[in-house]
Design a protein around this motif. Structure first.
Motif, mmCIF file in Angstrom:
data_model
loop_
_atom_site.group_PDB
_atom_site.id
_atom_site.type_symbol
_atom_site.label_atom_id
_atom_site.label_comp_id
_atom_site.label_asym_id
_atom_site.label_seq_id
_atom_site.Cartn_x
_atom_site.Cartn_y
_atom_site.Cartn_z
ATOM 1 N N LEU B 122 0.814 -1.224 0.000
ATOM 2 C CA LEU B 122 0.000 0.000 0.000
ATOM 3 C C LEU B 122 0.846 1.272 0.000
ATOM 4 O O LEU B 122 0.316 2.366 0.139
ATOM 5 C CB LEU B 122 -0.936 0.005 1.210
ATOM 6 C CG LEU B 122 -2.057 -1.021 1.158
ATOM 7 C CD1 LEU B 122 -2.712 -1.153 2.509
ATOM 8 C CD2 LEU B 122 -3.084 -0.632 0.111
ATOM 9 N N GLU B 123 2.171 1.100 -0.096
ATOM 10 C CA GLU B 123 3.088 2.242 -0.063
ATOM 11 C C GLU B 123 2.911 3.066 1.196
ATOM 12 O O GLU B 123 2.783 4.287 1.177
ATOM 13 C CB GLU B 123 2.890 3.124 -1.303
ATOM 14 C CG GLU B 123 3.324 2.409 -2.579
ATOM 15 C CD GLU B 123 2.705 3.034 -3.813
ATOM 16 O OE1 GLU B 123 2.512 4.253 -3.784
ATOM 17 O OE2 GLU B 123 2.411 2.303 -4.768
ATOM 18 N N ARG B 142 -5.858 4.376 3.175
ATOM 19 C CA ARG B 142 -4.915 3.285 2.910
ATOM 20 C C ARG B 142 -4.637 2.475 4.160
ATOM 21 O O ARG B 142 -4.533 1.252 4.117
ATOM 22 C CB ARG B 142 -3.585 3.837 2.431
ATOM 23 C CG ARG B 142 -3.507 4.026 0.970
ATOM 24 C CD ARG B 142 -2.337 4.930 0.664
ATOM 25 N NE ARG B 142 -2.528 5.517 -0.633
ATOM 26 C CZ ARG B 142 -2.222 4.864 -1.746
ATOM 27 N NH1 ARG B 142 -1.673 3.681 -1.687
ATOM 28 N NH2 ARG B 142 -2.455 5.421 -2.896
ATOM 29 N N GLN B 172 -8.900 7.397 -8.016
ATOM 30 C CA GLN B 172 -7.636 6.667 -7.861
ATOM 31 C C GLN B 172 -7.810 5.438 -6.990
ATOM 32 O O GLN B 172 -7.414 4.340 -7.341
ATOM 33 C CB GLN B 172 -6.649 7.584 -7.146
ATOM 34 C CG GLN B 172 -5.568 8.160 -8.003
ATOM 35 C CD GLN B 172 -4.752 9.141 -7.174
ATOM 36 O OE1 GLN B 172 -4.483 8.912 -6.005
ATOM 37 N NE2 GLN B 172 -4.376 10.238 -7.776
ATOM 38 N N MET B 173 -8.454 5.659 -5.827
ATOM 39 C CA MET B 173 -8.598 4.574 -4.871
ATOM 40 C C MET B 173 -9.501 3.471 -5.419
ATOM 41 O O MET B 173 -9.313 2.304 -5.111
ATOM 42 C CB MET B 173 -9.182 5.093 -3.549
ATOM 43 C CG MET B 173 -8.238 5.925 -2.715
ATOM 44 S SD MET B 173 -6.687 5.076 -2.323
ATOM 45 C CE MET B 173 -7.249 3.839 -1.167
ATOM 46 N N VAL B 175 -9.737 2.432 -8.500
ATOM 47 C CA VAL B 175 -8.922 1.547 -9.342
ATOM 48 C C VAL B 175 -8.033 0.678 -8.462
ATOM 49 O O VAL B 175 -7.877 -0.526 -8.687
ATOM 50 C CB VAL B 175 -8.065 2.392 -10.303
ATOM 51 C CG1 VAL B 175 -7.149 1.495 -11.108
ATOM 52 C CG2 VAL B 175 -8.957 3.224 -11.204
ATOM 53 N N GLU B 176 -7.488 1.323 -7.419
ATOM 54 C CA GLU B 176 -6.554 0.605 -6.568
ATOM 55 C C GLU B 176 -7.236 -0.531 -5.812
ATOM 56 O O GLU B 176 -6.690 -1.634 -5.702
ATOM 57 C CB GLU B 176 -5.960 1.601 -5.562
ATOM 58 C CG GLU B 176 -4.530 1.321 -5.273
ATOM 59 C CD GLU B 176 -3.880 2.531 -4.649
ATOM 60 O OE1 GLU B 176 -3.564 2.460 -3.464
ATOM 61 O OE2 GLU B 176 -3.750 3.562 -5.348
ATOM 62 N N ASN B 179 -7.817 -3.387 -8.194
ATOM 63 C CA ASN B 179 -6.587 -4.141 -8.475
ATOM 64 C C ASN B 179 -6.169 -5.001 -7.304
ATOM 65 O O ASN B 179 -5.783 -6.153 -7.466
ATOM 66 C CB ASN B 179 -5.447 -3.181 -8.842
ATOM 67 C CG ASN B 179 -5.665 -2.586 -10.211
ATOM 68 O OD1 ASN B 179 -6.428 -3.122 -11.004
ATOM 69 N ND2 ASN B 179 -4.996 -1.472 -10.484
ATOM 70 N N LEU B 180 -6.246 -4.388 -6.094
ATOM 71 C CA LEU B 180 -5.850 -5.105 -4.888
ATOM 72 C C LEU B 180 -6.727 -6.326 -4.696
ATOM 73 O O LEU B 180 -6.238 -7.428 -4.437
ATOM 74 C CB LEU B 180 -6.038 -4.189 -3.680
ATOM 75 C CG LEU B 180 -4.807 -3.490 -3.163
ATOM 76 C CD1 LEU B 180 -5.197 -2.568 -2.042
ATOM 77 C CD2 LEU B 180 -3.813 -4.521 -2.669
#
Lengths: 282, 354
Positions: B122-123, B142, B172-173, B175-176, B179-180
């Protein structure tokens, strides 16, 4: 600032200085009196500067024993009062945080009844129930004990309500997150509720410590032995109607000593207050 | 890793309010199921019942084949991401993520390894020593995700996790998360009131209304064949144009008397077409499409890549999407058309016909 012009600032500061003098001077004068001999105090006017008997007076009072209170040294009184004030403050916090926890976070039968029972005791001053309480203490053999001094005044509706109000502001999601994270009631209390209540606890501790320290009526009733007296009671006993019987220099020393612990507590806890104001954790 | 099976789940609150009225959903393994609906439709209640935060009045919830009705949230092996993140404010990011593992008695070095791994994904690595109040909204989001991922649960539950973020971050989130979820392969249930989130995230889309499932299925299928006027107006933005009709002989007469010659299936009472399926031509020309409604432009909303014309026609408000910059201005007379295969028909009760 209140004013930008120099004159306004001077006036503002002048007012502040006068205010400080009014508050501080009696304390300073008490300190001055505590460093002179009895003879000097009894022969007016009292000097405005400290005398040379600081060490002598303070060591006599602290360790030598004071005649009018049965030869008990003031150090014993300080210990008694500290134990009582700490006992009351910690006891009240522990009991009220636990009862608030139960009332806010658990659904049990008669929950609101219990809440209102606690609430209405707010309207009942200590003096009203002092005789039955005294009788109970005698029957339990708790006269002249620390338990007798502390236990009867340990329940606190005010602190319970305060914690309740604070707990109500904790978002439900946080409670649920903890449940999902596998924190049972005890873990939730220890890991989440207690750390979040830190600043509340600190503020309450200061208030309750001073409340305990200045207790008068109850310690007066429940202590008979001189070596179980608290400092406030002893201070009263040290003063006689006849000036010549009163060891004024020791009274002044005791007064000075009596205000030191509350001041220390306030100073130590002040940091927490500021912290509590700066970080609004929720 | 797990399927989630809801069978005729009901929730009746003390006082008789029925929030969920018999919902059955079977979520396949590794799928992302989105529950979407207006506020008060019971979607959050349903999610909280899966989580174990609400009791189940009737029916059964099974996770991985095991009925979990009577099992507490901690033992269901689920992880939840809350709308307001619900991070523990007094704990550092690291401890926030480690808390659930510690409560499960995991070894210290294992906790450390998993927290750092998750932080890597999650950086969040550089934020581990911070407290939640020192983080931005997106970072908090996050961490909340991290707290769920680190547990490696059977099911993720998301309760409107993006609604507190600004529009850009939300995209953004979104898409994230997608993907996650795909790379971790964890079965997920996601609650939102945002139809865009619902459309883009869902493998299985469940449209809910008033405690019931209105339609369930693949998001594009639902978009193309909404089962009711409710679904039609809820999925898609701007919503589908819906026109009430009165039956003529071989054609439909609109409430205001306009006539349209269109072959309608039996029982149809409401005509619907999407703004993006409509076309607008100047009033003196005839559109090529099967429907041709005279309309007056009331407002024009340029978005940049496209424009929306808000028209009034046949006594109703109709929205038409035109590509690029719109040439029409308010007051213009237009004819609005739509191809007959792009028309949707609903009966009096709002159910799809044909």
């Amino acid at each position: 600032m209140i004013g930008s012009s120099p004159l306004r600032r001077v006036i503002a500061h002048l007012l502040l200085v006068v205010g400080i003098l009014i508050v501080v001077f009696p304390i300073y004068y008490t300190f001055v009196a505590s460093t002179h001999s009895l003879q000097t105090i009894l022969r007016p006017p009292l000097p405005l500067l400290p005398g040379d008997r600081f060490i002598e007076n303070y060591s006599t009072a602290l360790f030598g024993g004071v005649g009018r209170i049965g030869g008990v040294p003031v150090s014993t009184l300080l210990i008694n009062t500290t134990v009582m004030a700490l006992g009351i403050a910690i006891g009240k916090i522990v009991i009220s945080i636990l009862s608030a926890y139960a009332i806010v976070f658990f659904r049990f039968p008669l929950r609101m009844t219990f809440f209102w029972l606690i609430f209405i005791t707010l309207m009942l001053p200590v003096e009203v129930r002092i005789l039955p309480t005294y009788k109970v203490m005698v029957d339990l053999g708790l006269i002249d004990t620390y338990a007798g001094l502390i236990v009867p005044i340990i329940a606190s509706a005010t602190a319970t309500l305060l914690f309740r109000q604070f707990f109500l502001t904790i978002p439900g999601e946080l409670v649920e997150a903890a449940r999902v994270d596998g924190a049972g009631p005890f873990r939730f209390f220890k890991d989440i509720l207690l750390p979040l209540s830190r600043t509340n606890i600190a503020a309450l501790f200061v208030i309750l410590f001073i409340y305990g320290w200045t207790q008068y009526l109850w310690p007066l009733l429940v202590t008979n032995r001189n070596d179980m007296n608290t400092i406030v009671i002893a201070l009263r006993k040290m003063i006689s109607f006849a000036d010549a019987d009163t060891e004024w220099h020791l009274v002044m020393v005791t007064s000075m000593l009596a205000i030191v612990p509350p001041i220390v507590v306030v100073l130590l806890m002040q940091r927490w207050f500021v912290k509590g104001l700066v970080e609004t954790e929720k | 890793m797990a399927t989630v099976d809801l069978r005729d789940v009901r929730k009746v609150y003390p006082g008789g309010v029925e929030a969920v009225k018999g919902v059955s959903i079977a979520i396949p393994d590794k799928a992302l199921c989105v529950l979407v609906g207006p506020s008060g439709c019971g979607k959050s209640t349903l999610l909280r019942m899966i989580a174990g935060l609400e009791t189940i009045s009737a029916g059964s919830v099974s996770i991985d084949g095991r009925v979990v009705n009577a099992i507490g949230p901690a033992e269901r092996d689920i992880a939840m991401v809350f709308q307001n993140y619900a991070l523990y404010p007094h704990m550092k990011v690291y401890d926030n993520m480690a808390y659930g593992l510690r409560n499960r008695g995991k070894a210290k070095d294992e906790i450390d390894r998993r927290v750092r791994e998750t932080a890597e994904i999650l950086e969040l690595g550089h934020l581990l020593e911070r407290r939640p109040r020192e983080l931005s909204g997106g970072q908090r989001q996050r961490v909340a995700m991290g707290r769920a991922i680190v547990r490696n649960p059977k099911v993720f539950l998301f309760d409107e996790p993006l609604s507190n973020l600004d529009a850009k971050l939300r995209g953004q989130m979104r898409v994230e998360i997608k993907n996650l979820q795909r790379s971790l392969g964890v079965t997920s249930v996601y609650v939102t009131h945002d139809q865009l989130e619902a459309m883009t995230l869902a493998d299985v889309l469940v449209v809910m209304n008033a405690g019931q499932v209105e339609q369930l299925g693949n998001p594009l299928d639902i978009y193309e064949k909404p089962a009711s006027t409710f679904v039609a107006s809820f999925i898609g933005a701007p919503p589908m144009n819906l026109l009430k009709l009165t039956r003529g002989s071989n054609e439909f007469a609109f409430a205001n008397g306009a006539h349209v010659a269109v072959a309608a299936p039996a029982g149809a009472a409401i005509l619907g077409f999407r703004p993006e399926d409509a076309e607008a031509v100047p009033g003196d020309q005839a559109p090529q499409a099967g429907l041709a409604l005279p309309a007056v432009v009331e407002a024009v909303e340029p978005v940049g890549s496209e424009s929306f014309l808000y028209c009034s026609a046949a006594g109703s408000r109709i929205i038409v999407r035109v590509p690029g910059r719109a040439t029409a201005t308010p007051g213009d007379k237009l004819r609005i058309g739509a191809k007959s295969e792009k028309l949707h028909w609903f009966d009096e009760a709002g159910k799809r016909v044909g």
